[in-house]
Scaffold this motif. Structure first.
Motif, PDB file in Angstrom:
ATOM      1  N   THR A  20       0.848  -1.207   0.000  1.00  0.00           N
ATOM      2  CA  THR A  20       0.000   0.000   0.000  1.00  0.00           C
ATOM      3  C   THR A  20       0.878   1.249   0.000  1.00  0.00           C
ATOM      4  OG1 THR A  20      -1.744  -1.171   1.178  1.00  0.00           O
ATOM      5  CG2 THR A  20      -1.802   1.233   1.271  1.00  0.00           C
ATOM      6  N   SER A  23       2.618   1.629  -3.426  1.00  0.00           N
ATOM      7  CA  SER A  23       1.688   2.108  -4.461  1.00  0.00           C
ATOM      8  C   SER A  23       1.431   3.603  -4.293  1.00  0.00           C
ATOM      9  CB  SER A  23       0.344   1.366  -4.372  1.00  0.00           C
ATOM     10  OG  SER A  23       0.536  -0.004  -4.513  1.00  0.00           O
ATOM     11  N   PHE A  24       1.292   4.020  -3.048  1.00  0.00           N
ATOM     12  CA  PHE A  24       1.042   5.442  -2.762  1.00  0.00           C
ATOM     13  C   PHE A  24       2.239   6.278  -3.218  1.00  0.00           C
ATOM     14  CE2 PHE A  24       1.221   9.144   0.069  1.00  0.00           C
ATOM     15  CZ  PHE A  24      -0.051   9.660  -0.115  1.00  0.00           C
ATOM     16  N   THR A  27       2.547   6.653  -7.076  1.00  0.00           N
ATOM     17  CA  THR A  27       1.631   7.556  -7.792  1.00  0.00           C
ATOM     18  C   THR A  27       1.613   8.963  -7.202  1.00  0.00           C
ATOM     19  OG1 THR A  27      -0.165   6.778  -6.402  1.00  0.00           O
ATOM     20  CG2 THR A  27       0.125   5.686  -8.514  1.00  0.00           C
ATOM     21  N   ARG A  39       2.103   6.620 -18.404  1.00  0.00           N
ATOM     22  CA  ARG A  39       0.986   6.580 -17.448  1.00  0.00           C
ATOM     23  C   ARG A  39       0.336   5.193 -17.440  1.00  0.00           C
ATOM     24  NH1 ARG A  39      -1.236  12.183 -19.470  1.00  0.00           N
ATOM     25  NH2 ARG A  39      -2.917  10.880 -20.267  1.00  0.00           N
ATOM     26  N   VAL A  42       2.326   2.942 -15.219  1.00  0.00           N
ATOM     27  CA  VAL A  42       2.035   3.172 -13.792  1.00  0.00           C
ATOM     28  C   VAL A  42       0.698   2.528 -13.428  1.00  0.00           C
ATOM     29  CG1 VAL A  42       1.583   4.924 -12.031  1.00  0.00           C
ATOM     30  CG2 VAL A  42       3.405   5.288 -13.692  1.00  0.00           C
ATOM     31  N   TRP A  43      -0.319   2.750 -14.282  1.00  0.00           N
ATOM     32  CA  TRP A  43      -1.648   2.161 -14.034  1.00  0.00           C
ATOM     33  C   TRP A  43      -1.542   0.635 -13.946  1.00  0.00           C
ATOM     34  CZ3 TRP A  43      -6.822   2.987 -13.116  1.00  0.00           C
ATOM     35  CH2 TRP A  43      -7.745   2.044 -13.572  1.00  0.00           C
ATOM     36  N   VAL A  46      -0.068  -0.306 -10.638  1.00  0.00           N
ATOM     37  CA  VAL A  46      -1.019  -0.052  -9.543  1.00  0.00           C
ATOM     38  C   VAL A  46      -2.093  -1.139  -9.494  1.00  0.00           C
ATOM     39  CG1 VAL A  46      -2.910   1.502  -8.857  1.00  0.00           C
ATOM     40  CG2 VAL A  46      -0.648   2.435  -9.370  1.00  0.00           C
ATOM     41  N   ILE A  47      -2.636  -1.481 -10.666  1.00  0.00           N
ATOM     42  CA  ILE A  47      -3.690  -2.504 -10.708  1.00  0.00           C
ATOM     43  C   ILE A  47      -3.120  -3.879 -10.346  1.00  0.00           C
ATOM     44  CG2 ILE A  47      -5.348  -3.707 -12.221  1.00  0.00           C
ATOM     45  CD1 ILE A  47      -6.159  -0.834 -11.445  1.00  0.00           C
ATOM     46  N   ALA A  50      -2.658  -3.964  -6.632  1.00  0.00           N
ATOM     47  CA  ALA A  50      -3.956  -3.998  -5.936  1.00  0.00           C
ATOM     48  C   ALA A  50      -4.516  -5.413  -5.939  1.00  0.00           C
ATOM     49  CB  ALA A  50      -4.933  -3.027  -6.596  1.00  0.00           C
ATOM     50  N   PHE A  51      -4.427  -6.086  -7.096  1.00  0.00           N
ATOM     51  CA  PHE A  51      -5.019  -7.423  -7.174  1.00  0.00           C
ATOM     52  C   PHE A  51      -4.134  -8.488  -6.513  1.00  0.00           C
ATOM     53  CE2 PHE A  51      -7.950  -5.190  -9.751  1.00  0.00           C
ATOM     54  CZ  PHE A  51      -9.137  -5.869  -9.583  1.00  0.00           C
ATOM     55  N   LYS A  53      -2.773  -7.784  -3.671  1.00  0.00           N
ATOM     56  CA  LYS A  53      -3.285  -7.613  -2.304  1.00  0.00           C
ATOM     57  C   LYS A  53      -4.638  -8.322  -2.144  1.00  0.00           C
ATOM     58  CE  LYS A  53      -3.073  -3.203  -1.022  1.00  0.00           C
ATOM     59  NZ  LYS A  53      -3.105  -1.742  -1.344  1.00  0.00           N
ATOM     60  N   LEU A  86      -9.050  -4.679 -16.399  1.00  0.00           N
ATOM     61  CA  LEU A  86      -8.696  -3.300 -16.039  1.00  0.00           C
ATOM     62  C   LEU A  86      -7.386  -2.876 -16.705  1.00  0.00           C
ATOM     63  CD1 LEU A  86      -9.652  -3.058 -12.239  1.00  0.00           C
ATOM     64  CD2 LEU A  86     -11.009  -2.513 -14.239  1.00  0.00           C
TER      65      LEU A  86
ATOM     66  N   ILE B 195      -9.715  -2.147  -1.470  1.00  0.00           N
ATOM     67  CA  ILE B 195      -8.353  -2.165  -2.043  1.00  0.00           C
ATOM     68  C   ILE B 195      -8.411  -1.771  -3.529  1.00  0.00           C
ATOM     69  CG2 ILE B 195      -6.479  -3.731  -2.739  1.00  0.00           C
ATOM     70  CD1 ILE B 195      -6.909  -5.189  -0.030  1.00  0.00           C
ATOM     71  N   LEU B 203      -5.260   6.577  -6.480  1.00  0.00           N
ATOM     72  CA  LEU B 203      -3.898   6.461  -7.004  1.00  0.00           C
ATOM     73  C   LEU B 203      -3.889   6.908  -8.459  1.00  0.00           C
ATOM     74  CD1 LEU B 203      -2.833   3.054  -5.415  1.00  0.00           C
ATOM     75  CD2 LEU B 203      -2.381   5.355  -4.587  1.00  0.00           C
ATOM     76  N   LYS B 204      -3.090   7.895  -8.743  1.00  0.00           N
ATOM     77  CA  LYS B 204      -3.113   8.518 -10.063  1.00  0.00           C
ATOM     78  C   LYS B 204      -2.220   7.754 -11.045  1.00  0.00           C
ATOM     79  CE  LYS B 204      -3.606  13.349 -11.407  1.00  0.00           C
ATOM     80  NZ  LYS B 204      -3.318  14.703 -10.978  1.00  0.00           N
ATOM     81  N   GLY B 205      -2.797   6.760 -11.670  1.00  0.00           N
ATOM     82  CA  GLY B 205      -2.013   5.956 -12.610  1.00  0.00           C
ATOM     83  C   GLY B 205      -1.997   6.533 -14.011  1.00  0.00           C
TER      84      GLY B 205
END
Lengths: 93, 205
Positions: A20, A23-24, A27, A39, A42-43, A46-47, A50-51, A53, A86, B195, B203-205
């Protein structure tokens, strides 16, 4: 008490908190600029995180790791399917 | 074979027996609920990809620090609930009850701070009608908040079940223990869905 806390779920909790935070940092510190491709990378990260987790919550908090294989696979499929959708939208749409 | 029968029957793996945590019914509910959220996640991602500049600009009005605090609160709450289930299985009902109260406290803090965040948005003139991003933001986070609010009631029920367990006697498969597991599974689902929402909106991806 110590015996209770010293278990796999506590290690997973620590990992969840660390991811967590990462990821914070990824971004909030570095997001918001750059080309579309940058970008999207990065997305994707992040995804993916997240998954990862989500999967650990399912397996180790909701105890699917020791559940019947069919039930576990059903939820593993949900994780992979939704994460893939996603991530693909940002690259293909 | 009916799906619920298939998942409720214990199966042998090596010498260990695999069993369904809680009751089969909770897993059907969790799967349906997660599927509804998955549809919302997918629709959001599609709109985000088609209107990437609008979504990025709108995300600038969302404070990621709120998202970080919510996530840490819900993860901590979930961990406390895991500890509560473990303590209940060992027959430490007092400790188990204490962990549930901590879980409840973290969960309640999540809900309270959420109201402050919404109030800040409304006072800044941001509503669900502002644009598509905020329509998704409000609808999905409010639906999640409703789940979390129900979850707080579920944790209270869980505590009641824990206090009804026999003192200092390990319990594993009693109906009370299964209801405790069912409550925990619901609360973890609330955490799990958050989550994803954290990643999508904060979160700015």
């Amino acid at each position: 008490m110590r015996e209770l806390v010293y278990q796999r779920a506590t290690v997973i909790f620590a990992l969840l908190v660390m991811i967590t935070g990462y990821s914070f940092w990824l971004t909030a510190g570095h997001g918001g600029a750059g080309l579309h491709e940058a970008r999207s990378i990065v997305w994707t990260q992040v995804i993916f995180l997240a998954f990862l987790k989500v999967r650990w919550v399912l397996l180790d908090f909701m105890e699917l790791r020791s559940a019947p294989t069919k039930l576990r696979l059903l939820f593993e499929a949900w994780v992979i399917g939704v994460a893939a959708c996603l991530i693909l939208t940002t690259w293909l749409v | 074979m009916v799906a619920s029968e298939a998942i409720s029957r214990p199966t042998a793996v090596g010498t260990a027996m695999r069993r369904v945590p809680g009751e089969p019914g909770i897993w059907i509910f969790v799967l349906l609920d997660m599927t509804i959220f998955a549809e919302m996640f997918g629709i959001f991602a599609w709109y985000r990809a088609e209107n990437s500049e609008l979504f990025r600009a709108s995300q600038g009005a969302v404070n990621p620090l709120y998202g970080l605090i919510y996530t840490l609160l819900l993860l901590s709450s979930s961990w406390c609930v895991v500890m509560a289930v473990s303590a209940a299985r060992k027959g430490s009902t007092a400790l188990s009850s204490e962990f549930v109260l901590w879980g409840l406290g973290f969960g309640a803090a999540f809900a309270v701070i959420k109201f402050f965040e919404y109030a800040g948005k409304f006072s800044a003139g941001i509503t669900p009608l502002t644009n598509e991003f905020f329509m998704f933001y409000f609808v999905m986070t409010v639906v999640h908040l409703l789940h979390a609010s129900v979850g707080l009631g579920v944790l209270l029920y869980m505590r009641k079940q824990i206090l009804a367990l026999p003192q200092r006697a390990p319990v594993d498969s009693s109906r009370g223990m299964r209801m405790i597991e069912v409550s925990a599974i619901y609360w973890h689902m609330v955490d799990l869905l958050w989550i994803v929402l954290f990643a999508l909106f904060y979160l700015k991806g």
